[in-house]
Design an enzyme around this catalytic site. Structure first.
Site, PDB file in Angstrom:
ATOM      1  N   ILE A  52      28.175  -4.660  -4.776  1.00  0.00           N
ATOM      2  CA  ILE A  52      27.619  -4.124  -6.018  1.00  0.00           C
ATOM      3  C   ILE A  52      28.018  -2.667  -6.213  1.00  0.00           C
ATOM      4  O   ILE A  52      28.286  -2.227  -7.336  1.00  0.00           O
ATOM      5  CB  ILE A  52      26.087  -4.310  -6.019  1.00  0.00           C
ATOM      6  CG1 ILE A  52      25.765  -5.784  -6.239  1.00  0.00           C
ATOM      7  CG2 ILE A  52      25.415  -3.447  -7.091  1.00  0.00           C
ATOM      8  CD1 ILE A  52      24.343  -6.170  -5.993  1.00  0.00           C
ATOM      9  N   SER A 176      15.401  -4.823  -4.169  1.00  0.00           N
ATOM     10  CA  SER A 176      15.592  -6.266  -4.042  1.00  0.00           C
ATOM     11  C   SER A 176      14.316  -6.981  -4.452  1.00  0.00           C
ATOM     12  O   SER A 176      13.208  -6.491  -4.192  1.00  0.00           O
ATOM     13  CB  SER A 176      15.935  -6.632  -2.597  1.00  0.00           C
ATOM     14  OG  SER A 176      15.824  -8.028  -2.395  1.00  0.00           O
ATOM     15  N   TYR A 202      13.838  -5.734   6.004  1.00  0.00           N
ATOM     16  CA  TYR A 202      14.626  -5.339   4.827  1.00  0.00           C
ATOM     17  C   TYR A 202      13.751  -5.371   3.572  1.00  0.00           C
ATOM     18  O   TYR A 202      13.773  -4.433   2.764  1.00  0.00           O
ATOM     19  CB  TYR A 202      15.814  -6.282   4.687  1.00  0.00           C
ATOM     20  CG  TYR A 202      16.706  -6.022   3.500  1.00  0.00           C
ATOM     21  CD1 TYR A 202      17.701  -5.048   3.550  1.00  0.00           C
ATOM     22  CD2 TYR A 202      16.590  -6.774   2.330  1.00  0.00           C
ATOM     23  CE1 TYR A 202      18.540  -4.816   2.467  1.00  0.00           C
ATOM     24  CE2 TYR A 202      17.421  -6.553   1.243  1.00  0.00           C
ATOM     25  CZ  TYR A 202      18.392  -5.573   1.311  1.00  0.00           C
ATOM     26  OH  TYR A 202      19.208  -5.356   0.238  1.00  0.00           O
ATOM     27  N   LYS A 206      12.641  -2.335   1.052  1.00  0.00           N
ATOM     28  CA  LYS A 206      12.848  -2.392  -0.387  1.00  0.00           C
ATOM     29  C   LYS A 206      11.544  -2.139  -1.148  1.00  0.00           C
ATOM     30  O   LYS A 206      11.551  -1.556  -2.232  1.00  0.00           O
ATOM     31  CB  LYS A 206      13.478  -3.735  -0.782  1.00  0.00           C
ATOM     32  CG  LYS A 206      14.893  -3.916  -0.235  1.00  0.00           C
ATOM     33  CD  LYS A 206      15.822  -2.819  -0.753  1.00  0.00           C
ATOM     34  CE  LYS A 206      17.206  -2.861  -0.193  1.00  0.00           C
ATOM     35  NZ  LYS A 206      18.104  -1.844  -0.754  1.00  0.00           N
ATOM     36  N   THR A 235      27.798 -11.155  -2.404  1.00  0.00           N
ATOM     37  CA  THR A 235      28.370  -9.921  -1.878  1.00  0.00           C
ATOM     38  C   THR A 235      28.721 -10.089  -0.399  1.00  0.00           C
ATOM     39  O   THR A 235      28.165 -10.961   0.280  1.00  0.00           O
ATOM     40  CB  THR A 235      27.373  -8.755  -2.008  1.00  0.00           C
ATOM     41  OG1 THR A 235      26.248  -9.008  -1.139  1.00  0.00           O
ATOM     42  CG2 THR A 235      26.881  -8.604  -3.443  1.00  0.00           C
TER      43      THR A 235
END
Length: 322
Positions: A52, A176, A202, A206, A235
């Site tokens: 991204i 996210s 993670y 976020k 990605t």
């Protein structure tokens, strides 16, 4: 409750976060929003050599913006820059090699950038990582937290004076939708308690980014702060960090350009410039930062405790550097 959150989140994701979700949202986009030239405006993008970040850098370069690519790997950064300059015809693309997990290096870079450049119009906090076992950086910080939260905090805070004196300043943080399953854990910012689950760590990072964006917006009215969810995009980071998910979703994943669309829109468009600061976006639209009935909201005291811990860590590294 976690089962409920995950179920609601996944069902939402199948409808909204996939390629079909983007295509449905696209029908309501205003094409003229990105019919702009940003010659003379400067954009810093972390993690700009792939995924991204690279798609965002390419889109901005094509509109004439000056792009500062902040990357960890010099070879990959040089390769990406060559492609961006060649395809966009814009030579105002510059590389800065920084590992966002090395907190003090991030601060040193930001301080040097302030001395070297007179303005920065847009900061895009895109770089991130998902490490699946608990590792510490050289400064003793858990590596996911160091990259996804502390690096973002240090970079943004240090560059704030430069942004404040620039025209139409904006800060965009690529968060996210995974954060929707997490409540801010003020008593365990670095995931020291219980079993270590890289995906959940993670998601917690976020959530921390979204809270940071909201607090920055309250404290800095001159700057437009936004966080966003790119959807489920194909990605390199997703294929490496979540191979089973990547394989399961297959062609349903968005392209990197579709994942980057809202970042680009937030960075470039006049329409985004009229939005209220501190919001969380999905497909060019502000959306709720919490699932209904999920009880993930934090009290004012919890948020203040979170900000105090970050400030304390930042001061500690500043003192150590001195």
């Amino acid at each position: 409750m976690s089962l409920y959150r995950n179920a609601v989140w996944f069902l939402n994701g199948i409808h909204q976060y996939t390629r079909k979700g983007y295509e449905a949202a696209f029908r309501d986009f205003e094409p003229q929003d990105l019919d702009v030239s940003v010659v003379g405006r400067s954009f810093m993008i972390t993690g700009a050599n792939s995924g991204i970040g690279r798609a965002t850098a390419m889109a901005i370069a094509k509109k004439g913006g000056t792009v500062y690519m902040v990357c960890r790997n010099k070879d990959k950064a040089e390769e990406a820059k060559l492609d961006i300059v060649s395809e966009s015809g814009n030579s105002e693309v510059h590389i800065h090699i920084v590992d966002m997990s090395e907190t003090q290096k991030v601060r040193e870079f930001a301080e040097a950038f302030k001395r070297q450049y007179p303005a920065l119009n847009v900061l895009i906090n895109n770089a991130g990582c998902m490490v699946h076992k608990r590792e510490l950086n050289a400064e003793g910080l858990e590596k996911n937290f160091a990259t996804n939260t502390m690096g973002v905090y240090i970079l943004t805070e240090t560059l704030m004076p430069l942004l404040q004196k620039s025209r139409d300043p904006r800060v965009i943080t690529v968060s996210s939708g995974g954060m929707l399953v997490q409540k801010l854990r003020v008593d365990d910012l670095q995931s020291e308690k219980g079993d270590f689950d890289g995906v959940m760590v993670y998601a917690q990072n976020k959530r921390q980014q979204v809270v940071l964006t909201q607090q920055w917006a309250k404290a800095n009215p001159v700057i437009l702060f936004s966080s966003m969810h790119p959807g489920w995009a194909d990605t390199p980071a997703v294929s490496t960090s979540m191979p089973q998910f990547h394989q399961m979703m297959g062609d349903r994943l968005r392209s990197v350009e579709q994942g980057a669309d809202t970042v680009v829109w937030l960075a470039l468009s006049r329409a985004a410039g009229r939005m209220r600061s501190g919001q969380f976006f999905q497909d060019r639209t502000p959306v709720a930062a919490h699932l209904p009935l999920a009880w993930t909201q934090s009290s004012a005291e919890e948020v203040q405790g979170f900000m105090t811990q970050l400030e304390t860590l930042a001061r500690a590294y500043l003192q150590n550097a001195a």
